[in-house]
Design a protein around this motif. Structure first.
Motif: not given
Lengths: 281, 365, 431
Positions: A139-146, C25-37
């Motif tokens: 949820m966080i990633f797709w909102r923040d990134a895209f 990238a899109l399903l595992i690492v980047l989401p985790q990285a963003r969460m950690i950030e």
């Protein structure tokens, strides 16, 4: 006489040992009976209450047999819509997970380097991650990134994150049973890599592909934790059940329960029978 | 179909610290039935895989028909490989298997089908095209694999112990079939085996390999009768072995002191007086003491008969002379042999039937 | 890499690598990285703008509360006028407060939080919605003594005035906010404050959730081991098939439905109380009955039921590969039953136990379904619920991310401890 022969010892010990064994077998059987009662009684209550006219799901307060809850279910717009959402997500999950899982498995089975363990760890890590964390990160990633707001799409992505790992493990198990000589023979006969993949490897993986699709579908439909976090304002059949349950119990949920139980019992029976036949044959 | 020659030019193969094939020069002529014979792990399969292109040599060059194969993938080489387990495609029918190479080349289905039928007819499998490989017998599957390989009209056919899964009778039958097929097609056959019987009966020439080294390349007759190294002598066929010290040399004939007494034999290889040597003599070249009719000099020794086995055309006597076991193969003449079940007897063999070689290489075993 | 190209050729290898890279990238690492950030990004809300937005939020909350009250009062008024009397259930307290009903689809606070998931959904228990379960639930708002009609009318007027005032104030504040955000934005900085600021209560909840999850794991093992052993050593094919069926069916049935079946039992009008009633221990007619739900004990019980089977299959799979003759041999040599298990079966089952423990722990520590549904918000939160509230009620995604990370770290620690204790590698674990 104080001399005791080995035969006498054996003769004395054997019945005792058998007695202990019978006794421990009996304890185990009794325990199994209790265990299966613990597993099945609640489910039986749930099924029975679906036919009770009492608007509070109950088996103790029986107000007559009825099928009205079954009739009410298809008229409940949110449940029906939720089911459609669930199916859409499951379709998306299959479309994403199968190619990803397949690609990962193909790479891992042939990658001969130390990086392969690291890659393996990364690719199975979603299975070992709590569902809510997967949902939240997606949820966080797709909102923040895209700028993508949580909804059906993010729910499908979040589910695919771990379902793809399951698919990969299934493909890997199958690939490990593959005879490498088949690929080499095809290559030796002049086939290109793509032709070998299309004509030899893919057909070999086809049964697993179907199983993986089925399991992905079931996992997706049943998922709650991850979906709950990633779906935003939309809903699936299962999150809707969860939302309703917080307000109290409704026999409509029992009806859904009955449907799930029937589907599960039928497919589990087929699976066990198929396994037995496969094991004997 | 026309066979092409295969040349290994200083080819070697290393896996990490392990050298599977030492630098090897080998020329296999076009249209030849060539066998590579050796115990398992001797590097023969590695050589085969380097020719077919599944392995790249660590050094050296493989040339087929004069063209270097460096950088050419298996699917672009004029070779076809028959795998030890045959590797028939289980999900395809027999004719689809046979026509696979044509399918990969984009040949239209009708042509493929027809060509497959022709090839199946050639290997006596007419009408079996629609079956699945698993529905065929072992020998039939073998023929499907051959037909499948021949369908791509290879210049060189590589066979990796293809008969090892068959029972004895079928194996012997398939030997003659393979030989016939090779003659009929003119394709170069390179046949890998650890079974000397297969190698000797079918091949025009045989290479004997041990520990990554080609020890001898020669015709079957020469391999058997004139082994070039102690390994070849002991690996191919049965041998009686006597160890001793070289005590004198008279041209080609060496004199050797052994615990069984002084013996004469032809020297192969290099050895000087005083060297540790071995004498090899085939069981069928050893006779009973009194049977000689000519005046040629003979090595004689006294032995105790321990066992007598009847093996159809031969009677095998297992004897002991001092500490050395000696086996004697006598032709089964019908009457005399049965009396030789036990007791002492005189044995003799001609120096020209025995060879002397320095212990050298074999001492490593 | 060479081995890949050799197997699949350049084109396919490229495709497989690309797909795997996208997956990672899109399903595992980047989401985790963003969460950690996010977890390590602290948002300072003490600035002017933050104060402002807080005030606006508060005003919206109040407006919403007023709306709710107004609707209820009007309904009461109408009912009173129709019936000619002031009796009836006018819930002066309004709906249960949002914190009790945290579902995204049910939270009646559309404008307060930044998350889009909080839009009121059609499933709000409006009179038209067919939700028969709502009425008898223990959630029914407390009945209040009816007010006289005039007083109701008076309150409506007062509330409407207040609302008008607030709306004016909101418009004013929002105008200021629109101007100032450019200059006095909320300041963001990297720091560990999201963790260190965790309240003592939340930290206690974190610890107790871990503790409960460990208990669930241990209990599951104790419950499951004999079952897995019996299933794996069953001799007749029919018995094996029957046991497999008996394990697969409850395992495959949806988690929520398994929970539901237990809520039915533990409910105030539920089966357990019915049994007690039948035994004459309580009198349900008189409204007696123990509310088993919404206690930590109930959450714990249901959790064991919901996740117990995740322990059975891994253990079953490993015991099944054990050569049964070993057990016979040990028995023949006179080993006691305990000894056989301790020396032969358990060591062999180690990888299975590790897998089962990891799955059970991970599921129970991260379970939101069980505490949400069984707990009904009426008992102390479990950690998954705290995370949920950080995201969707406090609207602080960074704190939510920090809390999620804490949970994830706990799970990783558990996995590592398991791998060390049972001496298994990652490839044994994920099979």
């Amino acid at each position: 006489m104080t001399v005791i022969t080995a035969e006498q010892i054996a003769a004395g010990a054997a019945p005792r040992r058998r007695r202990i064994r019978d006794w421990s077998d009996a304890v185990l059987s009794g325990y199994l009976l209790l265990f299966f009662a613990y597993m099945f009684l609640p489910l039986m209550f749930m099924v029975a209450a679906a036919f009770n006219a009492n608007p509070t799901p109950s088996v103790t307060d029986w107000q007559g047999f009825t099928l009205k809850w079954f009739q009410a279910l298809p008229r409940d717009a949110r449940f029906v819509q939720g089911l459609l959402h669930s199916l859409a997500i499951a379709g998306g999950v299959i479309v994403i997970s199968i190619p990803l899982g397949l690609a990962g498995a193909l790479i891992l089975t042939r990658l001969q380097s130390r990086a392969s363990t690291l890659l393996y760890t990364v690719l199975v890590s979603p299975i070992l991650t709590p569902g809510i964390v997967l949902g939240a990160t997606t949820m966080i990633f797709w909102r923040d990134a895209f700028g993508m707001e949580a909804g059906l799409f993010t729910a499908a992505i979040a589910q695919a994150a771990f379902i793809a790992s399951y698919c990969m493990l299934m493909f890997m198990a199958r690939l490990q049973r593959q005879d490498r000589a088949l690929e080499e023979a095809a290559l030796d006969l002049g086939a290109s890599s793509v032709f070998v993949f299309r004509r030899i490897t893919l057909p070999f993986l086809m049964p697993t592909m179907l199983t993986a699709a089925l399991i992905s579908f079931l996992q997706s439909i049943e998922n709650y934790n991850t979906t709950f976090f990633a779906i935003g304002s939309s809903w699936t059949l299962v999150t809707e059940i969860g939302a309703r349950m917080r307000f109290g119990l409704s026999p409509m949920i029992n009806v859904i329960g009955v449907i799930f139980v029937v589907i599960t019992v039928v497919s589990a029976t087929i699976w066990v029978l198929a396994r037995r036949r496969g094991g004997n044959g | 179909m026309h066979g092409q020659d295969v040349v290994l030019d200083g080819v070697s193969m290393r896996f990490g610290d392990f050298t599977a094939v030492q630098p090897t020069d080998l020329t296999i002529n076009a249209g030849e039935f060539f066998s590579i014979l050796g115990p398992s792990g001797c590097g023969k399969t590695t050589i085969l895989r380097m020719i077919s292109g599944f392995l790249d040599p660590s050094a050296g060059d493989v040339r087929i028909g004069g063209t270097s194969m460096a950088g050419i993938r298996p699917n672009a080489r004029p070779t076809a490989l028959i795998f030890q387990n045959l590797a028939l495609f289980p999900l395809m029918s027999v004719w689809e298997n046979v026509a696979f190479g044509l399918e990969a080349r984009g040949v239209p289905k009708k042509v493929r089908r027809q060509r497959a039928e022709e090839l199946l007819a050639m290997v006596a499998l007419t009408g079996q095209g629609e079956k699945k490989p698993t529905e065929l017998s072992g020998g039939q599957r073998q023929r499907v694999a051959i037909a499948r390989a021949l369908a791509v009209e290879p210049a060189v056919l590589l066979l990796d112990e293809p008969l090892s899964a068959l029972d004895l009778k079928l194996r012997q039958h398939m030997r003659s079939e393979l030989k016939d097929l090779q003659r009929k097609t003119g394709v170069t056959f390179i046949y890998i085996t650890h079974d000397q019987g297969e190698a000797l009966t079918m091949s025009d020439r045989v290479a004997v390999m041990n520990r990554g080294v080609v020890e001898q390349v020669a015709s079957s007759d020469e391999i058997y009768n004139q082994p070039g190294t102690p390994f070849v002598a002991s690996f191919v066929g049965e041998q009686n072995v006597f160890r001793g010290k070289l005590s004198g040399l008279d041209g080609e004939i060496a004199r050797v002191d052994t615990p069984q007494g002084e013996m004469l034999a032809r020297l192969r290889g290099r050895a000087g007086v005083g060297d540790e040597v071995m004498i090899f003599v085939r069981p069928e070249r050893v006779g009973l003491g009194g049977t000689g009719t000519d005046d040629a000099p003979r090595n004689r020794l006294r032995a105790t008969i321990e066992r007598r086995d009847l093996e159809g055309p031969f009677v095998n006597l297992h004897c002991r002379a001092g500490d050395a076991p000696v086996t004697v193969h006598l032709p089964n003449s019908g009457d005399t042999a049965s009396s030789l079940a036990s007791g002492e007897t005189d044995l003799a063999f001609r120096p020209s039937d025995a060879i002397v070689m320095p212990v050298g290489d074999l001492a490593r075993e | 890499m060479n081995s890949l190209v050799k197997s699949y050729g350049k084109g396919l290898t490229g495709i497989f690598l690309a797909l795997t890279a996208v997956w990672i990238a899109l399903l595992i690492v980047l989401p985790q990285a963003r969460m950690i950030e996010r977890a390590f990004t602290y948002v300072d809300r003490s600035g002017d703008a933050a104060t402002l937005s807080l005030e606006i939020d508060r005003a919206y909350t109040r407006v919403f509360d007023i709306d709710t009250d107004l609707r209820d009062l009007r309904a009461q008024l109408q009912a009173g006028q129709e019936a000619g009397q002031a009796a009836g259930g006018a819930p002066a307290g309004g709906l249960p407060s949002p914190s009790l009903v945290p579902s995204p689809s049910l939270t009646p606070s559309p404008s307060l939080t930044p998350s889009p998931s909080l839009t009121p959904s059609p499933s709000l228990p409006s009179p038209a919605a067919p939700s028969p379960g709502v009425a008898p639930s223990p959630f029914a708002p407390p009945q209040q003594a009816a007010l006289p009609l005039e007083e109701v009318e008076g309150r409506i007027v007062a509330l409407e005035e207040e609302k008008a005032g607030l709306q004016g104030r909101i418009a004013e504040l929002e105008a200021i906010e629109a101007e100032t955000t450019k200059t006095a934005g909320i300041s963001e900085s990297y720091s560990a404050k999201n963790f260190t600021n965790m309240s003592e209560l939340h930290f206690r909840i974190f610890l107790s959730t871990i503790f409960y999850a460990l208990c669930v794991t241990l209990l599951s093992f104790v419950v499951c081991y004999p079952v897995a052993y019996a299933a794996a050593t069953a001799k007749s094919a029919n018995k094996v098939a029957l046991m497999m069926l008996g394990l697969i069916i409850p395992y495959a049935i949806n988690e929520l439905l398994r929970i539901f079946s237990w809520v039915m039992i533990l409910e105030k009008q539920g089966i357990l109380n019915g049994v007690l009633d039948a035994l004459g221990l309580i009198d349900m007619q008189a409204g007696e009955g123990i509310r088993f739900v919404a206690s930590n004990g109930a959450v714990f019980t249901v959790m064991v039921y919901a996740y117990v089977l995740f322990m059975v299959f891994p253990i079953y799979n490993t015991i099944e590969t054990l050569d049964k003759n070993q057990i016979e041999a040990a028995r023949d040599l006179g080993s006691s039953t305990w000894r056989i298990h301790w020396r032969v079966v358990l060591p062999h089952a180690k990888p299975g136990i590790a897998v089962g423990a990891i799955m059970t722990f991970m599921l129970s520590a991260g379970s939101i379904a069980v505490p949400e549904i069984v707990g009904r918000g009426l008992h102390p939160d479990w950690f998954a619920q705290v995370i949920y509230r950080r995201f969707f009620e406090a609207g602080s995604w960074n704190e939510g991310a920090a809390y999620s990370l804490a949970l994830l770290v706990a799970c990783i620690a558990f996995i590592l401890v398991n791998m060390a204790v049972f001496r298994v590698g990652i490839r044994d674990i994920a099979k």
